[in-house]
Design a protein around this motif. Sequence first.
Motif, PDB file in Angstrom:
ATOM      1  N   TYR A 203      64.907   6.873  52.630  1.00  0.00           N
ATOM      2  CA  TYR A 203      64.247   5.568  52.487  1.00  0.00           C
ATOM      3  C   TYR A 203      63.187   7.157  53.439  1.00  0.00           C
ATOM      4  N   GLN A 204      63.494   7.445  54.631  1.00  0.00           N
ATOM      5  CA  GLN A 204      62.530   7.976  55.316  1.00  0.00           C
ATOM      6  C   GLN A 204      61.167   8.808  54.680  1.00  0.00           C
ATOM      7  N   LEU A 205      61.378   9.687  53.609  1.00  0.00           N
ATOM      8  CA  LEU A 205      60.966  10.853  52.819  1.00  0.00           C
ATOM      9  C   LEU A 205      59.801  10.361  52.066  1.00  0.00           C
ATOM     10  N   ARG A 206      60.619   8.645  51.407  1.00  0.00           N
ATOM     11  CA  ARG A 206      59.941   7.871  50.011  1.00  0.00           C
ATOM     12  C   ARG A 206      58.886   7.567  51.215  1.00  0.00           C
ATOM     13  N   LYS A 207      59.009   7.019  51.927  1.00  0.00           N
ATOM     14  CA  LYS A 207      57.857   6.738  53.119  1.00  0.00           C
ATOM     15  C   LYS A 207      56.203   7.972  53.502  1.00  0.00           C
ATOM     16  N   VAL A 208      56.538   8.736  53.573  1.00  0.00           N
ATOM     17  CA  VAL A 208      56.212  10.142  53.743  1.00  0.00           C
ATOM     18  C   VAL A 208      55.732  10.276  52.457  1.00  0.00           C
ATOM     19  N   LEU A 209      56.320  10.500  51.788  1.00  0.00           N
ATOM     20  CA  LEU A 209      55.801  10.549  50.186  1.00  0.00           C
ATOM     21  C   LEU A 209      54.432   9.692  49.854  1.00  0.00           C
ATOM     22  N   ASP A 210      55.056   7.821  50.614  1.00  0.00           N
ATOM     23  CA  ASP A 210      54.416   7.153  49.776  1.00  0.00           C
ATOM     24  C   ASP A 210      52.035   7.521  50.381  1.00  0.00           C
ATOM     25  N   SER A 211      52.661   7.778  51.599  1.00  0.00           N
ATOM     26  CA  SER A 211      51.874   8.298  52.579  1.00  0.00           C
ATOM     27  C   SER A 211      50.819   9.249  52.167  1.00  0.00           C
ATOM     28  N   PHE A 212      51.171  10.228  51.202  1.00  0.00           N
ATOM     29  CA  PHE A 212      49.863  10.507  50.779  1.00  0.00           C
ATOM     30  C   PHE A 212      49.756  10.677  48.526  1.00  0.00           C
ATOM     31  N   GLY A 213      50.298   9.146  48.553  1.00  0.00           N
ATOM     32  CA  GLY A 213      50.323   8.901  47.283  1.00  0.00           C
ATOM     33  C   GLY A 213      51.292   8.903  46.048  1.00  0.00           C
ATOM     34  N   VAL A 214      51.883   9.501  46.267  1.00  0.00           N
ATOM     35  CA  VAL A 214      53.042   9.956  45.149  1.00  0.00           C
ATOM     36  C   VAL A 214      54.532   9.739  45.772  1.00  0.00           C
ATOM     37  N   LYS A 215      54.828   8.779  45.916  1.00  0.00           N
ATOM     38  CA  LYS A 215      56.137   8.402  46.120  1.00  0.00           C
ATOM     39  C   LYS A 215      57.227   8.623  45.019  1.00  0.00           C
ATOM     40  N   GLU A 216      56.482   8.319  43.812  1.00  0.00           N
ATOM     41  CA  GLU A 216      56.942   8.055  42.343  1.00  0.00           C
ATOM     42  C   GLU A 216      57.957   9.292  42.177  1.00  0.00           C
ATOM     43  N   SER A 217      57.306  10.857  43.250  1.00  0.00           N
ATOM     44  CA  SER A 217      58.054  11.980  42.417  1.00  0.00           C
ATOM     45  C   SER A 217      59.053  11.937  43.269  1.00  0.00           C
ATOM     46  N   LEU A 218      59.917  11.286  44.068  1.00  0.00           N
ATOM     47  CA  LEU A 218      61.568  11.261  43.883  1.00  0.00           C
ATOM     48  C   LEU A 218      61.993  10.159  43.555  1.00  0.00           C
ATOM     49  N   TYR A 219      63.061  10.652  42.483  1.00  0.00           N
ATOM     50  CA  TYR A 219      63.759  10.398  41.940  1.00  0.00           C
ATOM     51  C   TYR A 219      64.822   9.731  42.220  1.00  0.00           C
ATOM     52  N   SER A 220      65.496   8.781  42.224  1.00  0.00           N
ATOM     53  CA  SER A 220      66.843   8.573  42.003  1.00  0.00           C
ATOM     54  C   SER A 220      67.422   7.363  41.235  1.00  0.00           C
ATOM     55  N   ASP A 221      68.521   7.951  41.530  1.00  0.00           N
ATOM     56  CA  ASP A 221      69.008   6.540  40.845  1.00  0.00           C
ATOM     57  C   ASP A 221      70.479   6.323  41.308  1.00  0.00           C
ATOM     58  N   SER A 222      71.800   5.615  41.509  1.00  0.00           N
ATOM     59  CA  SER A 222      73.556   5.682  42.082  1.00  0.00           C
ATOM     60  C   SER A 222      74.068   6.465  42.349  1.00  0.00           C
ATOM     61  N   ASN A 223      73.781   7.840  40.992  1.00  0.00           N
ATOM     62  CA  ASN A 223      74.572   9.375  41.776  1.00  0.00           C
ATOM     63  C   ASN A 223      73.538  10.499  41.811  1.00  0.00           C
ATOM     64  N   HIS A 224      71.702  10.572  41.889  1.00  0.00           N
ATOM     65  CA  HIS A 224      70.872  11.724  42.117  1.00  0.00           C
ATOM     66  C   HIS A 224      69.599  11.619  42.490  1.00  0.00           C
ATOM     67  N   TYR A 225      69.482  12.638  42.697  1.00  0.00           N
ATOM     68  CA  TYR A 225      67.872  12.389  43.675  1.00  0.00           C
ATOM     69  C   TYR A 225      67.369  13.633  42.975  1.00  0.00           C
ATOM     70  N   ALA A 226      66.245  14.140  42.913  1.00  0.00           N
ATOM     71  CA  ALA A 226      65.156  14.891  42.576  1.00  0.00           C
ATOM     72  C   ALA A 226      63.702  14.382  43.051  1.00  0.00           C
ATOM     73  N   LEU A 227      63.443  15.553  43.480  1.00  0.00           N
ATOM     74  CA  LEU A 227      61.716  15.720  43.656  1.00  0.00           C
ATOM     75  C   LEU A 227      60.704  16.482  42.154  1.00  0.00           C
ATOM     76  N   SER A 228      60.122  15.601  41.773  1.00  0.00           N
ATOM     77  CA  SER A 228      58.886  15.866  40.752  1.00  0.00           C
ATOM     78  C   SER A 228      58.287  16.884  41.871  1.00  0.00           C
ATOM     79  N   ILE A 229      57.469  18.035  40.950  1.00  0.00           N
ATOM     80  CA  ILE A 229      56.482  18.293  41.314  1.00  0.00           C
ATOM     81  C   ILE A 229      55.553  18.677  40.033  1.00  0.00           C
TER      82      ILE A 229
END
Length: 390
Positions: A203-229
């Motif tokens: 959640y903290q990382l998503r907030k930081v990314l959101d401040s740069f307008g790239v919140k959607e780059s952080l992918y998550s589902d029930s079992n996985h995470y990824a950071l789009s580049i």
Amino acid sequence: MKAIIIDDEKAMHLIMKRMLAKVSAVEVVASFSETAAAFTYLTKHDVDMIFVDISMPRENGLEFAQRVRESGKETKIVFITSHKEYALFAFDVYAFDYIVKPVAQERLFNTIQRALAEKRPERLQQAEQEPKSNEVKFNCLGEIDIQSTQGTRAKWKSSKSAELFGYLLIHKGRRVSRARLIEDMFGGMPQKNAEIYLNTTVYQLRKVLDSFGVKESLYSDSNHYALSISQVKVDFLAFEEGCRQLSVIDETTIEQAIELERLYTGDLFGDRAFAWSWNEAERLSLLYTSFTQKLCAALLNRGETNAAIRLLMKLRVHNELDEEAFMLLMKAFAVQENTEALTRQYLQYEETLHKEIGIKPSREASELYAQLLSGLDLSYRKKMRQSPDR
């Protein structure tokens, strides 16, 4: 401002609706007796504020709030509870407020006014930023940072949020399982605590990314995470790609190589020594060393001895035991006919090898030193014989 109420006591629905009705800026759009239906509603509707009881059957309010945060929603959550002892846990899921029953009208009114006061600046800020183009860079060489062309830099909520950013980034968009993340980043911690910390960190990382307008780059589902580049520039990936493209450094590519070397401002993640990143940091360090040695050789061939020496001294600081860089540096001082610097560097290298790993310079290095020293001595004597004062 749209709000929903979640409480397993029907009487609280009536009490909260009556109290909220006295605040004209709030519209209660739905109420629920359990969290499952409420979560389904949130997936289909936009809500500004959630009033939720903590003590609930099946899934309590704290667990529900964690699910909301994991889904990426930043809806303001206000806990309504009879228990004061849950306040610390409420902080972990970024509760907007924590109100102990019985709820006082004035206390509720103050909470809503504070929410309204925050909402307006957020909208103004968003409106100001929307027309501007903003290129975002992810930097991990020598540091862990996010930068924008507007001059904004990351303000990490915690050291773990920065670590999670780096962890996902070196996986280059590939999905990473929750189990592996917990093992690598929260190893040794009790499983339940580790899961809570991971949820909070995401959640903290998503907030930081959101401040740069790239919140959607952080992918998550029930079992996985990824950071789009795909939508950002990443410094260590740009450096790695540049090294592949400049496999040969000659007159046509030397200027590009000089610019690329400047991109490597330090080892991966700088002073942050993460056990899970050691192999990748070492790989990039060796890539930098190999690339810069080729660049220095090209500079020496072009007669730019001073530029080559500056880079070779930088390499010596980067890895003072690297023999190839040391031998190139001796050759550069020999080109300058700088016997003093040549001798000083050799003696320093000899001392470092003995002190650090208890060995002497290799035969190749010692023979090169003797050869260069002999050549300088011959050159000096020749000049002396040709001097008109002799």
